[in-house]
Design an enzyme around this catalytic site. Structure first.
Site, PDB file in Angstrom:
ATOM      1  CB  ALA A 121      -0.946  -0.015   1.198  1.00  0.00           C
ATOM      2  N   PRO A 125      -4.903   8.577  -3.635  1.00  0.00           N
ATOM      3  CG  PRO A 125      -7.111   8.771  -2.867  1.00  0.00           C
ATOM      4  CD  PRO A 125      -5.739   8.345  -2.438  1.00  0.00           C
ATOM      5  NE  ARG A 246       9.385   1.388 -11.103  1.00  0.00           N
ATOM      6  CZ  ARG A 246       9.826   2.515 -10.584  1.00  0.00           C
ATOM      7  NH1 ARG A 246      11.120   2.758 -10.554  1.00  0.00           N
ATOM      8  NH2 ARG A 246       8.978   3.421 -10.107  1.00  0.00           N
ATOM      9  CD  GLN A 338      -5.833  -3.343 -37.950  1.00  0.00           C
ATOM     10  OE1 GLN A 338      -6.242  -3.009 -36.843  1.00  0.00           O
ATOM     11  NE2 GLN A 338      -6.321  -2.866 -39.084  1.00  0.00           N
ATOM     12  CD  GLU A 365       5.212  -3.216  -9.172  1.00  0.00           C
ATOM     13  OE1 GLU A 365       6.449  -3.238  -9.245  1.00  0.00           O
ATOM     14  OE2 GLU A 365       4.534  -4.200  -8.834  1.00  0.00           O
ATOM     15  CB  THR A 367       3.474   6.099 -15.876  1.00  0.00           C
ATOM     16  OG1 THR A 367       4.390   7.184 -15.616  1.00  0.00           O
ATOM     17  CG2 THR A 367       2.291   6.176 -14.925  1.00  0.00           C
ATOM     18  CD  GLU A 369       3.839   8.689 -19.795  1.00  0.00           C
ATOM     19  OE1 GLU A 369       3.310   8.655 -20.916  1.00  0.00           O
ATOM     20  OE2 GLU A 369       3.562   7.878 -18.878  1.00  0.00           O
TER      21      GLU A 369
END
Length: 381
Positions: A121, A125, A246, A338, A365, A367, A369
């Site tokens: 945790a 938010p 990651r 596709q 974990e 983004t 970016e």
């Protein structure tokens, strides 16, 4: 990269388990948004819930590459299962690395056996990519219980918590001074403490069988000894654990991409247009060739990161693997749809689920970016 005989054995046993026990129930679990607990019990029987637990506590204590392989194989069958296991392993890793002997004896043997399930945790938010901005607070005060002198009183809200409802122990990050971002500290919180409630269960685009909830802390009291790190060292601890996490997500992305590619190849060999299988059409053949190359490149980057992390934390290698593998998973799943044409847009084929599931690997974990930011930071002199 060659695998050892033991790594091949584990890979093959997990792949066999996925084929026999996991894949048939994936669509129903996704549709009903219910985690397959019988699959979890099967993971425990294979000792996989003890992947990061020392042998003395009943675990199998695998190396980073083996951990990566297990995540890839599980995700190729059901990403929700792989995600639940990787978060459970984050929790056991925290207890292993930062917990006292008493913590390890109390929790690790049971967690290695599958129950209680672990949760991690950190996110809130208003504190996702910037965990230093979290607002959950843990205040040290005199205990109201006669069996201890001091205790922490926790108040706050955590969001996007995998295993939030089904967990039995939570690794929690909170500030000991709500106005000081340098006081983020790591705690161990049993799920059954008074004042802890499970809030909203998220209705997600993908990963729908995964148990993702908010957790609400209202004057939750835990013993002072449940503090796992020195005050202010929680984020450092989190980042050290999340580097391995990651790599696990990168491995899961490879697994999803691999599954989407396999389905696309099978369909392209069977589907005929203009009197020949569509794989014979140059546009489709070249598309599949590019997908195959990118999946293999993602796997090599991920396994390289796993090997490097075995020798010490290598944040750049982990971030490169997660960034490239997660973006590859989205691209390959998209191309698999596709290749399937209109059928790929229906729930009659798994590729639409791969596409929905793949997207989360670019987000949780850290983004894409954030991963590029870490990579760029490591390029500075």
């Amino acid at each position: 990269m060659d695998l050892t005989n033991e790594q091949r054995l584990i890979r093959d046993s997990v792949r066999e388990f996925v084929e026999s026990e996991v894949t048939d129930g994936v669509s129903e679990a996704d549709e009903t948004q219910r985690f397959p607990e019988t699959v979890w019990d099967g993971l425990a029987e294979l000792d996989l819930t003890g992947l990061t637990v020392p042998e003395e506590y009943g675990g199998i204590d695998v190396d980073q590459l083996t951990y990566s392989i297990v995540n890839e194989e599980l995700a190729a069958g059901h990403l929700a299962v792989a995600t639940a296991l990787s978060v459970h392993c984050l929790a056991t890793s925290c207890i292993r690395k930062f917990g006292s002997d008493a913590h390890k004896k109390r929790w690790l043997s049971e967690m290695a056996a599958g129950r209680p399930v672990g949760a991690f945790a950190l996110s809130e938010p208003h504190a996702g990519s910037n965990p230093a901005a979290l607002s959950t607070a843990a205040r040290l005060e005199e205990s109201t219980s006669g069996d201890r002198d001091e205790e922490y009183v926790i108040n706050g809200k955590k969001q996007w918590i995998t295993n939030g409802e089904r967990s039995g122990v939570i690794i929690l990050f909170a500030k000991t001074d709500p106005d000081d971002p340098t006081t983020v500290t790591q705690f161990l919180v049993p799920k059954d403490v008074e004042g802890l409630e499970v809030g909203k269960k998220e209705d997600k685009l993908g990963l729908r069988a995964s148990d993702t909830t908010t957790l609400l802390f209202d004057d939750v009291r835990i013993p002072a000894e449940n503090r796992l790190t020195p005050v202010g060292e929680g984020l450092k601890a989190a980042f050290s654990i999340l580097t391995g996490g990651r790599i696990a997500i990168a491995s899961q992305a490879v697994g999803v991409a691999r599954a989407a590619l396999a389905d696309a190849i099978e369909y392209a060999n069977e589907r005929e247009q203009f009197d020949e299988p569509i794989i014979e059409h140059q546009a489709i053949g070249q598309k599949l060739a590019e997908m195959q190359t990118n999946v293999q490149a993602a796997r090599l980057l991920t396994r390289d990161a796993a090997r490097k992390n075995e020798d010490g934390v290598d944040s750049m290698a982990a971030s490169m693997a997660k960034y490239f593998a997660s973006e590859t998973a989205v691209d390959v799943a998209n191309e698999a749809i596709q290749v399937h044409g209109g059928y790929g847009y229906t729930k009659d084929f798994d590729v639409e689920r791969y596409y929905r599931d793949a997207k989360i690997t670019t987000i949780y974990e850290g983004t894409s970016e954030i991963q590029k930011k870490i990579i760029a930071r490591n390029l500075k002199d």
